[in-house]
Design a protein around this motif. Structure first.
Motif, PDB file in Angstrom:
ATOM      1  N   LYS A   2       0.832  -1.191   0.000  1.00  0.00           N
ATOM      2  CA  LYS A   2       0.000   0.000   0.000  1.00  0.00           C
ATOM      3  C   LYS A   2       0.875   1.252   0.000  1.00  0.00           C
ATOM      4  N   ARG A   3       0.529   2.197  -0.860  1.00  0.00           N
ATOM      5  CA  ARG A   3       1.258   3.469  -0.909  1.00  0.00           C
ATOM      6  C   ARG A   3       0.779   4.376   0.206  1.00  0.00           C
ATOM      7  N   SER A   4       1.691   5.187   0.706  1.00  0.00           N
ATOM      8  CA  SER A   4       1.380   6.088   1.806  1.00  0.00           C
ATOM      9  C   SER A   4       1.685   7.520   1.400  1.00  0.00           C
ATOM     10  N   ASN A   5       0.903   8.445   1.940  1.00  0.00           N
ATOM     11  CA  ASN A   5       1.194   9.862   1.719  1.00  0.00           C
ATOM     12  C   ASN A   5       2.000  10.454   2.868  1.00  0.00           C
ATOM     13  N   ALA A   6       2.434   9.625   3.795  1.00  0.00           N
ATOM     14  CA  ALA A   6       3.197  10.092   4.953  1.00  0.00           C
ATOM     15  C   ALA A   6       4.501  10.801   4.571  1.00  0.00           C
ATOM     16  N   PRO A   7       5.240  10.341   3.546  1.00  0.00           N
ATOM     17  CA  PRO A   7       6.479  11.061   3.214  1.00  0.00           C
ATOM     18  C   PRO A   7       6.268  12.519   2.843  1.00  0.00           C
ATOM     19  N   ILE A   8       5.140  12.839   2.243  1.00  0.00           N
ATOM     20  CA  ILE A   8       4.860  14.234   1.888  1.00  0.00           C
ATOM     21  C   ILE A   8       4.776  15.083   3.150  1.00  0.00           C
ATOM     22  N   PHE A   9       4.051  14.590   4.160  1.00  0.00           N
ATOM     23  CA  PHE A   9       3.904  15.350   5.395  1.00  0.00           C
ATOM     24  C   PHE A   9       5.210  15.393   6.181  1.00  0.00           C
ATOM     25  N   TRP A  10       6.002  14.327   6.122  1.00  0.00           N
ATOM     26  CA  TRP A  10       7.285  14.329   6.817  1.00  0.00           C
ATOM     27  C   TRP A  10       8.259  15.316   6.172  1.00  0.00           C
ATOM     28  N   VAL A  11       8.215  15.448   4.858  1.00  0.00           N
ATOM     29  CA  VAL A  11       9.084  16.419   4.186  1.00  0.00           C
ATOM     30  C   VAL A  11       8.685  17.832   4.580  1.00  0.00           C
ATOM     31  N   LEU A  12       7.373  18.115   4.570  1.00  0.00           N
ATOM     32  CA  LEU A  12       6.917  19.442   4.974  1.00  0.00           C
ATOM     33  C   LEU A  12       7.238  19.718   6.438  1.00  0.00           C
ATOM     34  N   PHE A  13       7.094  18.698   7.283  1.00  0.00           N
ATOM     35  CA  PHE A  13       7.431  18.829   8.698  1.00  0.00           C
ATOM     36  C   PHE A  13       8.920  19.112   8.876  1.00  0.00           C
ATOM     37  N   GLY A  14       9.746  18.350   8.190  1.00  0.00           N
ATOM     38  CA  GLY A  14      11.193  18.532   8.315  1.00  0.00           C
ATOM     39  C   GLY A  14      11.658  19.879   7.794  1.00  0.00           C
ATOM     40  N   ALA A  15      11.119  20.286   6.656  1.00  0.00           N
ATOM     41  CA  ALA A  15      11.507  21.583   6.090  1.00  0.00           C
ATOM     42  C   ALA A  15      11.042  22.726   6.990  1.00  0.00           C
ATOM     43  N   GLY A  16       9.831  22.615   7.497  1.00  0.00           N
ATOM     44  CA  GLY A  16       9.332  23.651   8.407  1.00  0.00           C
ATOM     45  C   GLY A  16      10.102  23.685   9.707  1.00  0.00           C
ATOM     46  N   GLY A  17      10.483  22.509  10.215  1.00  0.00           N
ATOM     47  CA  GLY A  17      11.282  22.453  11.442  1.00  0.00           C
ATOM     48  C   GLY A  17      12.650  23.060  11.254  1.00  0.00           C
ATOM     49  N   MET A  18      13.273  22.753  10.116  1.00  0.00           N
ATOM     50  CA  MET A  18      14.594  23.316   9.842  1.00  0.00           C
ATOM     51  C   MET A  18      14.500  24.833   9.691  1.00  0.00           C
ATOM     52  N   LEU A  19      13.483  25.283   8.975  1.00  0.00           N
ATOM     53  CA  LEU A  19      13.312  26.717   8.771  1.00  0.00           C
ATOM     54  C   LEU A  19      13.029  27.432  10.084  1.00  0.00           C
ATOM     55  N   SER A  20      12.172  26.845  10.904  1.00  0.00           N
ATOM     56  CA  SER A  20      11.857  27.505  12.179  1.00  0.00           C
ATOM     57  C   SER A  20      13.049  27.479  13.127  1.00  0.00           C
ATOM     58  N   ALA A  21      13.849  26.428  13.076  1.00  0.00           N
ATOM     59  CA  ALA A  21      15.030  26.371  13.938  1.00  0.00           C
ATOM     60  C   ALA A  21      16.098  27.353  13.488  1.00  0.00           C
ATOM     61  N   LEU A  22      16.273  27.487  12.176  1.00  0.00           N
ATOM     62  CA  LEU A  22      17.339  28.349  11.673  1.00  0.00           C
ATOM     63  C   LEU A  22      16.980  29.829  11.676  1.00  0.00           C
TER      64      LEU A  22
END
Length: 118
Positions: A2-22
């Motif tokens: 089964k395909r999952s859409n979780a990687p899309i949300f994890w990428v957005l989460f990671g990018a937002g986390g990096m941006l907010s941290a930096l």
């Protein structure tokens, strides 16, 4: 499998986390302390005409949209997993509430930025 859409949300989460941290803390310092008090940066830095000119330029629109969007998606993903930790398990309603709010905020930010004009 089964395909999952979780990687899309994890990428957005990671990018937002990096941006907010930096740059998140720097944005809070600049917009909340340095410019309003005029201690390190001039108060005229955030005058209406300058902010409007920044928001009307295509680069400014892109920067603002990326920052707002990634912060919203990072917060939505964090809230979604915090709900799971609090016992509200992953259901359609909690997904819709978290990610739907981020999507609505993203659309509202895009509409607001593009209504300002070029």
């Amino acid at each position: 499998m089964k395909r999952s859409n979780a990687p899309i949300f994890w990428v957005l989460f990671g990018a937002g986390g990096m941006l907010s941290a930096l740059i998140g803390a720097a944005l809070v310092f600049i917009t909340g302390i340095a410019v309003p008090t005029g201690t390190l940066l001039p108060k005229r830095l955030f005058e209406y005409e300058r902010a409007l000119a920044f928001a009307q330029h295509w680069v400014g629109k892109g920067i603002l949209l990326v920052i707002i969007t990634l912060f919203l998606w990072h917060a939505a993903h964090r809230l979604y997993h915090a709900l799971h930790d609090l016992g509200v398990h992953a259901g359609t309603l909690s997904r819709l509430a978290c990610y739907g709010t981020a999507l609505a905020g993203t659309i509202a930010a895009a509409v607001a930025l593009f209504s300002v004009g070029f």
